[in-house]
Design a protein around this motif. Structure first.
Motif, mmCIF file in Angstrom:
data_model
loop_
_atom_site.group_PDB
_atom_site.id
_atom_site.type_symbol
_atom_site.label_atom_id
_atom_site.label_comp_id
_atom_site.label_asym_id
_atom_site.label_seq_id
_atom_site.Cartn_x
_atom_site.Cartn_y
_atom_site.Cartn_z
ATOM 1 N N PHE A 265 12.501 -7.977 39.349
ATOM 2 C CA PHE A 265 13.388 -8.380 40.335
ATOM 3 C C PHE A 265 15.087 -8.853 39.908
ATOM 4 C CE2 PHE A 265 10.341 -6.709 44.415
ATOM 5 C CZ PHE A 265 10.576 -6.227 43.941
ATOM 6 N N ALA A 272 15.685 -8.202 45.869
ATOM 7 C CA ALA A 272 14.121 -8.524 45.750
ATOM 8 C C ALA A 272 13.462 -10.016 45.344
ATOM 9 C CB ALA A 272 13.619 -7.001 45.444
ATOM 10 N N SER A 275 10.154 -11.536 47.012
ATOM 11 C CA SER A 275 9.766 -10.285 47.978
ATOM 12 C C SER A 275 8.433 -9.746 47.014
ATOM 13 C CB SER A 275 9.991 -9.205 48.773
ATOM 14 O OG SER A 275 10.536 -8.029 46.950
ATOM 15 N N PHE A 304 8.728 0.139 43.772
ATOM 16 C CA PHE A 304 9.802 -0.843 44.567
ATOM 17 C C PHE A 304 10.940 -1.223 45.002
ATOM 18 C CE2 PHE A 304 4.611 -1.889 45.332
ATOM 19 C CZ PHE A 304 4.417 -0.483 45.905
ATOM 20 N N HIS A 308 13.560 -1.495 47.980
ATOM 21 C CA HIS A 308 13.634 -2.688 48.423
ATOM 22 C C HIS A 308 14.500 -2.661 49.913
ATOM 23 C CE1 HIS A 308 13.838 -6.896 49.213
ATOM 24 N NE2 HIS A 308 14.790 -7.285 49.449
ATOM 25 N N PRO A 309 14.050 -3.293 51.078
ATOM 26 C CA PRO A 309 13.027 -4.039 50.913
ATOM 27 C C PRO A 309 11.815 -2.881 52.232
ATOM 28 C CG PRO A 309 15.103 -4.778 53.240
ATOM 29 C CD PRO A 309 15.794 -3.790 51.795
#
Length: 603
Positions: A265, A272, A275, A304, A308-309
């Motif tokens: 990330f 992101a 997270s 992901f 995101h999110p």
């Protein structure tokens, strides 16, 4: 050995079977052992088997009708997905089947407290010693060894049931299934000096001639989340709808690493950072942070990262460790995706899109079992979940990634040469994803993957009734590949996405990785974004994708016009304008799809 298992084994050894009216045994299923498997030895009589009995679903046709109606963009019921309880009612076995199977189990000393039932009561699961299973199925198990991989499994090539039970049992496994469930991952190479900020482009820009979109030229060397957003027309889109969710399945002790995700990330999706994802254990699955997996990290980082999110979940499904002859500890089980299906279908709330990057050669999964598992995927679609699978990495060939040694022999005992389709990608109730390469323009991956072709188990679904006959008529000269594939079968893949040179983080280091294992989570991420658009506008999630894709959605995919999928000593199928069994309808254009999905609202 668990206490319940020990009790059943002791009961089997000490107590005679209960007396029931005699019914002679008759063979229920028989197979030839797949190539590469040879008998090794006899298992210990106490070796544990997790036996699964599939009971008929007499109302499955009704469920299938519901599935197609709520997934058809022209139907007034579009998007009106079924509840968990409605689905379970439709797949429930007839009471006569329940009674017949219960009586048979009781005749062998097995009581209700010894079994586990699926939510719809259509699967019965019980752990038994192989000696008892042999008696119940009038068969003999052996330890089999795979000559190339060295794997061992405990299987039989034939089993029988009392004649009166045949109409009450669809399938029993593990019996005749020799599949080698595996990730569809083709290439891994270490990146010695990965760029700290992949978005920085020192190579200039390219324009994709098919879309007019501008893409960093570096994307021809390394694929990042930013590359996919540029290529698939999603730059600047941030999901914000409540209630959205995305899932990734993990198997075979492939673990998704939190620290690697944070590093990924930081480099590719700074928004992101900090997270993470929820981990859900299925069948005692672990997520060992000291053992990061290439497949698991690839799947979660890109799916992901793209989505995101949106709320992410990683399902880690435990499977038996490799069976070792003379070791009674491991329990030899079925393909692990059935364990996952048992679990997910029992949940009230499930992710709205889920992808899986694993599969088997279709012919190594017995047809009856494949069809029952496929029917379980239909249940997910009816409940509003998009189910996405990789199409495989060996073109039209078998699981041998070396084209020089691909035999492509059938398992029917006649050693015929045929193309080898992939399951579950051939299931008509999932969306199958092939692989592309390059960015201006995109082409089918040429280095011996992007699996595709036609199923030998599943007939052509109605949503393919136009495009598949058109491909066969216009793109294959009479006699081409005659006898090598089933022209009446379900064609796959349905769509495709980038599938090579994805930059991921594993153990704190950057690697490039490829395969349709990359394509499937990529599509999952973009479908999740489309669900965000739907939910934000007050409409239900997309659910089962294929009827929409084949009727309207194809206009939101970029056609791939170059490439083929070699295998079995042939060049395989060619790509062409429109759908083809290499890249399907092509790759997603999020901007176009966003408009198309808002045009279909149902009643």
């Amino acid at each position: 050995m668990g206490s319940s298992f020990r009790f059943l084994f002791a009961l089997f050894c000490a107590v005679p079977a209960l007396s029931l009216p005699a019914s002679p045994y008759e063979v229920k299923e028989s197979v030839h052992p797949p190539h590469g498997w040879v008998q090794h030895s006899a298992p210990s009589p106490s070796h544990g088997i997790e036996l699964r009995i599939g009971l008929p679903q007499p109302n499955f046709g009704v469920l299938e009708t519901h599935l197609y109606e709520v997934s058809d963009p022209d139907h007034h019921r579009y998007g009106q997905h079924l509840s968990k309880e409605e689905v379970e009612e439709l797949i429930a076995p007839h009471p006569d089947s329940l009674d017949a199977v219960n009586d048979w189990l009781a005749s062998h000393g097995i009581q209700e407290e010894d079994v586990t039932r699926s939510p719809g009561k259509d699967w019965v699961t019980l752990k038994l010693p192989v000696e008892l299973v042999e008696k119940m199925l009038d068969t003999k198990y052996h330890v089999w060894k795979h000559t190339k991989t060295g794997d061992y499994i405990v299987r039989t090539t034939s089993y029988s049931l009392p004649i009166h039970l045949h109409e009450h049992v669809d399938v029993i496994q593990p019996t005749t299934m020799f599949g080698q469930f595996k990730p569809f991952r083709s290439t891994i190479s270490k990146v010695e000096a990965a760029p700290a900020t992949p978005a920085a482009n020192s190579l200039g820009s390219l324009v994709n001639p098919a879309t007019g979109l501008t893409i960093d030229a570096s994307c021809n060397v390394t694929i990042t989340v930013s590359c996919l957003q540029q290529l698939y027309n999603a730059v600047g889109f941030t999901p914000s709808a409540k209630g959205n969710s995305i899932g990734i399945t993990g198997y075979l002790e492939e673990f998704a690493n939190f620290a690697d995700l944070q590093q990924f990330f930081a480099q590719q999706v700074p928004a992101a950072e900090n997270s993470s994802f929820k981990v859900v254990s299925v069948n005692n699955g672990l997520n060992n942070q000291s053992d990061p997996g290439f497949e698991a990290n690839l799947d979660v980082q890109f799916a992901f990262g793209i989505s995101h999110p949106i709320t992410p979940t990683f399902f880690t499904t435990g499977g038996s460790p490799p069976f070792i002859p003379d070791d009674d500890t491991p329990t030899d089980t079925n393909e692990p995706y059935l364990n996952w299906l048992d679990f997910i279908l029992s949940q009230e709330n499930i992710p709205l899109s889920i992808s899986t990057s694993y599969g088997d050669d279709e012919q190594t999964v017995p047809e009856a079992f494949a069809k029952r598992v496929c029917a379980d995927f239909a249940q997910l679609g009816a409940r509003g979940t998009s189910v996405i699978f990789s199409s495989g990495d060996n073109g039209v060939g078998d699981g041998d990634s070396n084209p020089a040694t691909q035999t492509c022999f059938t398992n029917n005992g006649r050693n015929e040469t045929k193309f080898i389709p992939v399951f579950p990608a051939t299931c008509p109730f999932v969306t199958s994803v092939g692989a592309t390469d390059n960015v201006a323009p995109e082409v089918a991956v040429s280095s011996f993957f992007s699996g595709g072709g036609f199923s030998n188990y599943f007939s052509r679904p109605p949503y393919q009734d136009v495009v598949v006959p058109n491909y066969l008529k216009t793109e294959l000269a009479p006699g081409t590949f005659e006898g090598l594939f089933n022209p009446e079968g379900r064609g796959f893949p349905d769509i495709s996405a980038q599938g090579d040179r994805f930059e991921i983080i594993v153990g704190g280091q950057a690697f490039l990785i490829g395969g349709t294992s990359a394509s499937s989570p990529t599509v999952n991420g973009f479908i999740s974004l489309l669900n965000d658009v739907r939910l934000k506008s007050g409409w239900p999630a997309l659910g089962f994708l294929n009827p929409f894709i084949y009727k309207k959605g194809f206009a939101g995919f970029t056609d791939i016009l170059s490439g083929h999928n070699s295998g079995c000593g042939t060049p395989g199928f060619n790509v062409t304008k429109g759908w083809d069994p290499v890249t399907g309808f092509g790759t997603p254009n999020f901007g176009k799809l966003k408009e198309l999905i808002l045009e279909v609202t149902g009643a």
